[in-house]
Motif scaffolding. Structure first.
Motif, PDB file in Angstrom:
ATOM      1  N   HIS A   9      45.510  38.293  42.551  1.00  0.00           N
ATOM      2  CA  HIS A   9      44.542  39.295  43.018  1.00  0.00           C
ATOM      3  C   HIS A   9      43.199  39.103  42.302  1.00  0.00           C
ATOM      4  O   HIS A   9      42.149  39.036  42.935  1.00  0.00           O
ATOM      5  CB  HIS A   9      45.111  40.692  42.758  1.00  0.00           C
ATOM      6  N   GLU A  10      43.258  38.976  40.973  1.00  0.00           N
ATOM      7  CA  GLU A  10      42.012  38.825  40.207  1.00  0.00           C
ATOM      8  C   GLU A  10      41.341  37.486  40.502  1.00  0.00           C
ATOM      9  O   GLU A  10      40.118  37.397  40.528  1.00  0.00           O
ATOM     10  CB  GLU A  10      42.281  38.981  38.700  1.00  0.00           C
TER      11      GLU A  10
ATOM     12  N   HIS B  93      39.105  37.723  43.526  1.00  0.00           N
ATOM     13  CA  HIS B  93      37.767  38.219  43.173  1.00  0.00           C
ATOM     14  C   HIS B  93      36.949  37.077  42.569  1.00  0.00           C
ATOM     15  O   HIS B  93      35.795  36.869  42.908  1.00  0.00           O
ATOM     16  CB  HIS B  93      37.868  39.332  42.114  1.00  0.00           C
TER      17      HIS B  93
ATOM     18  N   HIS C 223      37.116  44.523  47.647  1.00  0.00           N
ATOM     19  CA  HIS C 223      38.421  44.751  48.275  1.00  0.00           C
ATOM     20  C   HIS C 223      38.369  44.930  49.787  1.00  0.00           C
ATOM     21  O   HIS C 223      39.266  44.531  50.492  1.00  0.00           O
ATOM     22  CB  HIS C 223      39.068  46.014  47.687  1.00  0.00           C
TER      23      HIS C 223
ATOM     24  N   PHE D  89      38.076  38.854  51.355  1.00  0.00           N
ATOM     25  CA  PHE D  89      39.023  39.199  50.291  1.00  0.00           C
ATOM     26  C   PHE D  89      40.423  39.389  50.848  1.00  0.00           C
ATOM     27  O   PHE D  89      41.398  38.838  50.340  1.00  0.00           O
ATOM     28  CB  PHE D  89      38.565  40.465  49.552  1.00  0.00           C
TER      29      PHE D  89
HETATM   30 ZN   LIG Z   1      40.724  44.057  42.729  1.00  0.00          ZN
END
Ligand SMILES: [Zn+2]
Ligand SMILES: [Zn+2]
Length: 148
Positions: A67-68, A71, A83, A88
């Motif tokens: 997830h990170e 980004h 998000h 994304f």
């Molecule tokens: Zn996030």
């Protein structure tokens, strides 16, 4: 797992799932409370909540790292990486990252109070107040709600 091992794990996941290197730093941050991880737009570093591993599992940790890294890689590629963007959502789905960090487990003990003498008892688990009574006076125990 220490910060060094986390760094290697993040670098490996980056290469395997994103086919791009992670060239910044990743560390555990004990101060993260409500999130599993955080990507820093300024420094490009990634913080990871150590509870993802200590209270969950390596799979959960990997999901948070992915997830990170979404980004991270989107931001470095010139996207906002927020998000709610299509970029994304697509990337997260492709790599199989977690959408949300699991809620941290609340470690505070439950507090029971005797309705008769006021004696308090701290317990990690819920107890059956129909079966268990106050050890001092055999009074009825009640779960104390709210902050103690
Ligand atoms: Zn996030
Ligand atoms: Zn009592």
């Amino acid at each position: 797992m220490n910060d060094q091992e986390l760094q290697i794990l993040v670098e490996n996941i980056s290469l395997e799932s994103f086919a791009k290197p992670f060239i910044h730093r990743a560390y555990f941050n004990r101060r993260l409370k409500t999130t599993g991880g955080r990507y820093h737009v300024q420094s490009h570093n990634i913080d990871i909540n150590p509870k993802m591993l200590s209270e969950h599992s390596k799979d959960v940790l990997i999901g948070v790292i992915k997830h990170e890294l979404c980004h991270y890689h989107l931001h470095l590629a010139g996207y906002s990486g927020k998000h709610n963007t299509l970029a994304f959502k697509r990337l997260l789905k492709t790599v199989g990252g977690s959408r949300y960090a699991p809620a941290p487990v609340d470690n505070r003990p439950l507090v029971y109070i005797c309705s008769h003498c006021g004696q308090t008892y701290r317990r990690k688990r819920k107890i059956d107040v129909k079966k268990y009574v106050c050890g001092k006076c055999r009074g009825k125990l009640e779960l104390k709600t709210g902050d103690d």
